[in-house]
Design a protein around this motif. Structure first.
Motif, short mmCIF file in Angstrom:
data_model
loop_
_atom_site.label_atom_id
_atom_site.label_comp_id
_atom_site.label_asym_id
_atom_site.label_seq_id
_atom_site.Cartn_x
_atom_site.Cartn_y
_atom_site.Cartn_z
N TYR A 98 46.95 45.13 40.16
CA TYR A 98 47.50 43.82 39.86
C TYR A 98 49.02 43.89 39.93
CZ TYR A 98 43.09 42.40 37.47
OH TYR A 98 41.81 42.07 37.13
N GLN A 116 51.83 42.68 37.46
CA GLN A 116 52.00 42.09 36.13
C GLN A 116 53.45 41.78 35.85
OE1 GLN A 116 49.98 40.80 33.85
NE2 GLN A 116 48.47 40.94 35.48
N MET A 164 50.06 46.98 37.95
CA MET A 164 49.18 47.53 36.93
C MET A 164 47.90 48.01 37.60
SD MET A 164 47.08 45.40 34.14
CE MET A 164 45.56 45.34 35.06
N ARG A 190 44.00 49.11 37.09
CA ARG A 190 42.85 49.10 36.17
C ARG A 190 41.80 50.05 36.72
NH1 ARG A 190 40.42 43.38 35.09
NH2 ARG A 190 42.17 43.16 33.67
N THR A 244 40.69 49.14 27.32
CA THR A 244 40.40 47.70 27.21
C THR A 244 39.01 47.43 26.66
OG1 THR A 244 39.28 47.20 29.31
CG2 THR A 244 41.67 47.52 29.39
N THR A 245 38.78 46.16 26.35
CA THR A 245 37.48 45.73 25.82
C THR A 245 36.36 45.85 26.84
OG1 THR A 245 38.04 43.53 26.50
CG2 THR A 245 38.33 44.02 24.19
N ARG A 278 33.35 33.42 41.37
CA ARG A 278 34.29 33.95 40.38
C ARG A 278 33.83 35.35 40.01
NH1 ARG A 278 38.54 34.60 38.74
NH2 ARG A 278 39.72 33.65 37.06
N MET A 337 33.53 34.13 27.93
CA MET A 337 34.56 33.62 27.03
C MET A 337 35.49 32.70 27.81
SD MET A 337 34.77 36.67 24.32
CE MET A 337 33.95 38.11 24.97
N ARG A 379 32.61 30.02 36.90
CA ARG A 379 31.80 31.12 36.35
C ARG A 379 30.33 30.70 36.27
NH1 ARG A 379 35.05 34.98 33.43
NH2 ARG A 379 33.14 36.13 33.12
N LYS A 422 28.38 30.74 33.89
CA LYS A 422 28.02 30.00 32.67
C LYS A 422 28.02 28.50 32.92
CE LYS A 422 32.83 30.42 31.25
NZ LYS A 422 33.79 31.21 30.46
N PRO A 462 46.88 42.47 26.02
CA PRO A 462 48.28 42.86 26.19
C PRO A 462 49.26 41.72 25.89
CG PRO A 462 46.96 43.58 28.07
CD PRO A 462 46.08 42.67 27.25
N LEU A 480 50.11 36.08 32.65
CA LEU A 480 49.44 34.81 32.37
C LEU A 480 49.63 34.37 30.92
CD1 LEU A 480 46.06 35.64 34.17
CD2 LEU A 480 48.05 34.45 35.10
N CYS A 509 40.88 37.39 26.91
CA CYS A 509 40.62 38.82 27.11
C CYS A 509 40.51 39.54 25.77
CB CYS A 509 41.73 39.45 27.93
SG CYS A 509 41.96 38.63 29.51
N HIS A 525 38.91 38.38 23.23
CA HIS A 525 37.66 37.97 22.57
C HIS A 525 37.86 37.09 21.34
CE1 HIS A 525 35.00 41.58 24.08
NE2 HIS A 525 35.71 41.04 25.04
C1 HEM Z 1 46.94 42.21 31.89
C2 HEM Z 1 46.18 41.84 32.87
C3 HEM Z 1 45.00 40.92 32.73
C4 HEM Z 1 44.79 39.79 33.44
C5 HEM Z 1 45.69 39.23 34.51
C6 HEM Z 1 43.55 39.22 32.98
C7 HEM Z 1 43.01 38.04 33.47
C8 HEM Z 1 41.89 37.44 32.97
C9 HEM Z 1 41.43 36.13 33.30
C10 HEM Z 1 42.11 35.19 34.28
C11 HEM Z 1 40.30 35.89 32.58
C12 HEM Z 1 39.48 34.60 32.54
C13 HEM Z 1 38.46 34.59 33.56
C14 HEM Z 1 37.60 33.37 33.53
O1 HEM Z 1 37.17 32.93 32.46
O2 HEM Z 1 37.27 32.90 34.62
C15 HEM Z 1 40.03 37.06 31.83
C16 HEM Z 1 38.94 37.23 31.00
C17 HEM Z 1 38.68 38.41 30.32
N1 HEM Z 1 39.39 39.57 30.37
FE1 HEM Z 1 41.21 39.79 31.19
N2 HEM Z 1 43.03 40.02 32.03
C18 HEM Z 1 43.88 41.06 31.82
C19 HEM Z 1 43.72 42.07 30.94
C20 HEM Z 1 42.59 42.29 30.22
C21 HEM Z 1 42.46 43.30 29.23
C22 HEM Z 1 43.56 44.30 28.84
C23 HEM Z 1 41.22 43.20 28.74
C24 HEM Z 1 40.63 44.01 27.61
C25 HEM Z 1 41.32 44.21 26.48
C26 HEM Z 1 40.55 42.14 29.44
C27 HEM Z 1 39.23 41.74 29.23
C28 HEM Z 1 38.78 40.48 29.55
C29 HEM Z 1 37.63 39.89 28.95
C30 HEM Z 1 36.68 40.59 27.99
C31 HEM Z 1 37.58 38.57 29.41
C32 HEM Z 1 36.69 37.47 28.91
C33 HEM Z 1 35.30 37.61 29.17
C34 HEM Z 1 34.89 36.77 30.31
O3 HEM Z 1 34.54 35.59 30.13
O4 HEM Z 1 34.92 37.31 31.41
N3 HEM Z 1 41.43 41.59 30.32
N4 HEM Z 1 41.00 38.00 32.08
#
Ligand code: HEM
Ligand code: SF4
Lengths: 99, 153, 557
Positions: C46, C48, C53, C55, C86-87, C164, C207, C250, C252, C424, C431, C470, C472
């Motif tokens: 990515y 950032q 970054m 992953r 991360t989660t 998605r 989520m 998504r 959902k 983060p 974002l 992200c 939760h």
């Molecule tokens: C820093 C860079 C990150 C970016 C750019 C990013 C971006 C996103 C975006 C755009 C979504 C929403 C997706 C959607 O609902 O369509 C999302 C959901 C999520 N992200 Fe991140 N994220 C980042 C970091 C993380 C980190 C560090 C974690 C864990 C701690 C994480 C875990 C998740 C989870 C668990 C979801 C929600 C579950 C879901 O509905 O998919 N992400 N992220």
């Protein structure tokens, strides 16, 4: 004023347009004014910087360049929770205005 | 009713073709038209079309074009597999925003000809078609998967 | 643990070289950023706030000591000496240079790891119960099924340009320790009355800005049709998921708009068709994978202690500080194990005032050594952003604790208010609306100093820096969401979420707060809880009993 910023293509580092090139230090940023669009297009094409964009900024009493948006202030200094990783010469007063 | 030459790609727009038969070179129709008329032999699927509507007519079809207006819209991959799973053996042509990094997946989903909007670098494309000596999943190609190979006697 | 064979290795090696070529074409200017972006994202890279970054996937959160050491080496060689867990059981590096990215990926590949499909609209890293293979209550180890899904989903030709992103989670117990129903597809491995193994499919959770709990779509998929059923679920989604609006793309939303019954009907139809086509891997493949997850040879219980023996031996040793040191850690951070004489030990990455989920290279190496010496060479990344030694002898706990304590890794706070999940946020994420980490730091300090952590007991606090969730926050007993209020950071508080088997979505309390305000508000709601709780009630139980009103009253008066 309008200043230009982006991330260095190769390293990803946050950089600022200093009038002739890209600097790591926000204080080097210059007002790009009406030339913004032209400089951005040219520099992107030259592959030196990734997705550069123009932002609003001002100069404070101490002569420091202060980006208007909180996101760019964080970019200028580094993560607020890791001050040990701050951009090396970021001025110490920066942390007082970043948030 | 839309039935013009403009709808389909012509054989000279096809950059890659993995078939020996003569390409069809006449009226390509929409999915709707294809279902209404009995003589069409070439049809073009848009992302929102249901490929299964064509299943009753597979015998008379010689060319199915699947349009990718944007490479990010992956519906055409399912359309292709559905047709192959139903036994379609005619030409299956990917047209539109077809880029290097999608070629190997398209091949696996059953496409056997490619008419990209922008012509692709031949060397890059050759490498892309050859990507993956081995594959994990069953798809429309008849390749034996890694799991099959692991367990052959 | 699963080990790559020459096929698996060849796949990741080929991908590294492909990416090396793509990165070179980008740096030479033969690819524009628009063309390069999807390619780098497919490889977990990515851009950032401060840098690129990376992953890295940790499939179902399992890794060995050597792999953890490789992660430590990468942190030092290509990053700034640390990483963020991360989660989703991944690790993120915040300061990777594009010039180095292919080398970092090559180092990962040498240790049977990769960053493939950790981004993009494809099937992402498959997560699983972090206690898999150790928990007393599991029907079977869920990881072989997760590995089968990993292979099936890697470079899937049909499902690489989905509407998605797509996240799977696999568990195998009634208890849910992995937020299973908040995934696009949550699978629970079960046994039916006849003793046959099968899979329950929950589809359409998530989520983000529209949180949803996945409904049950199929109660029992025979295990030798698992991949076929997954393929059917995905095909219906690929064909009919919305593509007109990124925020409604998504699965959902599809399941919600069609209704679970209609979605299920379409899946069943596709499933019947795919069964006739034959897409399931050969049966022996699951057996082959399962062999890698055979339980280690545990020592006879007589060679270990039970927890009572541990207490009687350790309580007399002042260096162990039974009451507030070692003993507290044992009570809070260990989890029952299926083998007598063993427990699973949680390594907290939540030191009071620290950054949730961050670990330094040195800490990673210490954890790796402990895993090698005391846990059959196995480690887990937990979805709570902690690490886990899955199989340790109770008799070894004193030495393990001492080593962790010396490395700042022995915070005794699992599932307490200090065990905060935080994304983060604005410190790293482009974002974000607001910072998440400083809130976590200050809240944990506040509760630790006042000694309230212990009094409050189990309380899951989760913080996200924006609506993407992200962190939760929808699933937190207490959730905090960062919003932008005219250019300044503002925080919304919500209550009543849970991602466990009693899954529920949190509700917003009312108007938002500034940073100091939201910290005070967290204290206020815990006050309400302490006043109202009856014996044995957790925060969430009290909330469910008394409802939102008393909390609102205390917050907004
Ligand atoms: C820093 C860079 C990150 C970016 C750019 C990013 C971006 C996103 C975006 C755009 C979504 C929403 C997706 C959607 O609902 O369509 C999302 C959901 C999520 N992200 Fe991140 N994220 C980042 C970091 C993380 C980190 C560090 C974690 C864990 C701690 C994480 C875990 C998740 C989870 C668990 C979801 C929600 C579950 C879901 O509905 O998919 N992400 N992220
Ligand atoms: S919740 Fe928002 S701020 Fe936090 S990591 Fe995800 S995208 Fe970034």
């Amino acid at each position: 004023m309008k200043i230009l910023t982006g991330n260095d293509l190769r390293s990803g580092a946050v950089v600022w347009w200093n009038g002739s090139g890209w600097s790591l230090f926000v204080d080097d940023a210059v007002d790009a004014g009406d030339d913004s669009e032209e400089i951005l297009a040219r520099e992107e094409a030259a592959r030196r910087v990734n997705v550069p964009y123009a932002i609003d900024a001002s100069i404070d009493a101490g002569g420091h360049v202060r980006p208007a948006h909180i996101k760019d202030r964080v970019r200028a200094l580094g993560p607020t929770v890791r001050r040990d990783l701050a951009v090396p010469t970021a001025d110490k007063t920066g942390w007082d205005w970043v948030i | 009713m839309v039935e013009s030459r403009d709808l389909g790609t012509s054989p000279d727009e096809v950059q890659f073709r993995f078939r020996d038969d003569e390409p069809v070179d006449h009226g390509t129709v929409t999915v709707d038209s294809c279902c209404d008329q009995t003589n069409a032999t070439a049809v073009r699927i848009e992302p929102g079309d249901d490929a299964r509507l064509l299943l009753p007519f597979l015998d008379r079809l010689a060319l199915v074009e699947v349009n990718f207006p944007s490479f990010t819209d992956g519906r055409g991959y399912s359309a292709a597999r559905i047709l192959r799973e139903a036994g379609y053996t005619g030409e299956l042509r990917a047209v539109g925003d077809v880029l290097i990094d999608q070629l190997s997946h398209m091949l696996r989903c059953g496409f056997d000809s490619f008419a990209p909007d922008k012509r692709l670098d031949e060397g890059d494309a050759a490498r892309a078609f050859a990507t993956w000596d081995n594959v994990y999943q069953r798809a429309a190609d008849t390749r034996r998967t890694i799991a099959d190979k692991r367990h052959e006697a | 643990m699963y080990q790559y064979d020459s096929y698996d290795q060849a796949m990741v090696d080929a991908r590294v070289e492909e990416f090396r070529d793509q990165a070179r074409r980008r740096m030479e200017g033969r690819l524009t950023e628009d063309q390069f972006k999807p390619l780098r994202l497919m490889n977990g890279l990515y851009l950032q706030l401060h840098a690129y970054m990376l992953r890295v996937a940790i499939p179902y959160g399992t890794l060995n000591a050597r792999q953890m050491e490789a992660l430590a080496d990468i942190a030092e060689k290509y990053d700034r000496g640390y990483g963020h867990f991360t989660t989703r059981q991944n690790i993120q590096y915040n300061w990777i240079r594009l010039e180095d990215a292919a080398d970092a990926l090559a180092d990962l590949a040498r240790h049977e790891m990769h960053a493939i499909q950790t981004s993009g609209n494809c099937i992402r890293n498959i997560s699983a119960d972090h206690f898999a293979g150790a928990a007393v209550d599991e029907v079977t180890d869920p990881r072989p099924y997760a590995e089968l899904l990993r292979q099936w989903s890697s470079f899937h030709p049909e499902f690489t340009y989905l509407p998605r992103k797509f996240k799977f989670c696999v568990i195998a117990s009634a208890k849910d320790r992995a937020a299973m129903r908040l995934h696009d597809i949550g699978i629970r491995i079960v046994q039916n009355a006849a003793g046959e193994t099968g899979a329950q499919f929950y589809v359409g959770g998530g989520m983000g800005r529209t949180p949803m709990i996945a409904p049950l779509v199929r109660d029992f998929v025979p295990i030798d049709q698992l991949i076929t059923y997954a393929e059917a679920c995905l095909r219906v989604y690929n064909r009919y998921g919305r593509r007109d609006n990124k925020y409604k793309a998504r699965i959902k939303i599809l399941v919600h708009e069609l209704g679970a019954a209609e979605y299920t009907r379409q899946v069943e139809e596709e499933f019947a068709h795919l069964l006739s086509v034959g897409v399931e891997p050969p049966r022996e493949e699951l057996a082959r994978i399962a062999e890698y997850f055979a339980p280690p040879t545990f020592r006879h219980p007589s060679e270990s202690w039970d927890l009572e023996q541990l207490q009687s031996k350790a309580a007399g040793d002042p260096s162990l500080r039974w009451d507030d040191g070692f003993g507290l850690w044992v009570r809070r951070n260990t989890h029952p194990h299926r083998a007598p004489g063993y427990v699973s030990a949680v390594i907290s990455l939540k030191p009071v005032g620290g950054i949730p989920g961050d670990a330094t290279a040195d800490q990673m190496r210490i954890v790796a050594r402990l895993a090698r010496e005391y846990s059959f060479d196995e480690l887990r990344v937990m979805h709570t952003q902690n690490l886990l030694l899955p199989h340790v002898r109770i008799a070894d706990l004193p030495v393990i604790w001492a080593a962790l304590d010396a490395a700042g890794l022995a915070a005794p706070n699992m599932d307490t208010i200090e065990d905060i999940i935080a994304c983060p946020g604005l410190d790293y994420c482009s974002l974000a609306n607001a910072r998440s980490i400083p809130l976590a730091q200050r809240i944990s300090e506040r509760f630790a100093e006042s000694g309230r952590t212990e009094v409050v007991g189990e309380l899951k606090l989760k913080i996200s820096g924006c609506i993407n969730a992200c962190g939760h926050h929808h699933a937190g007993h207490i959730g905090i969401l960062g919003v932008d209020r005219k250019g300044t950071e503002n925080y919304q508080l919500s209550l009543g979420g849970s991602e466990a088997e009693d899954v529920s979505l949190a509700k917003i309390t009312g108007p938002g707060f500034d940073e100091d305000g939201v910290i005070a508000a967290v204290e206020t709601v815990t006050d309400v809880y302490l006043d109202a709780r009856t014996d044995g009630e957790r925060f969430i139980d009290t909330y469910r009993r008394i409802g939102m009103e008393p909390f609102k009253e205390a917050l907004y008066g």
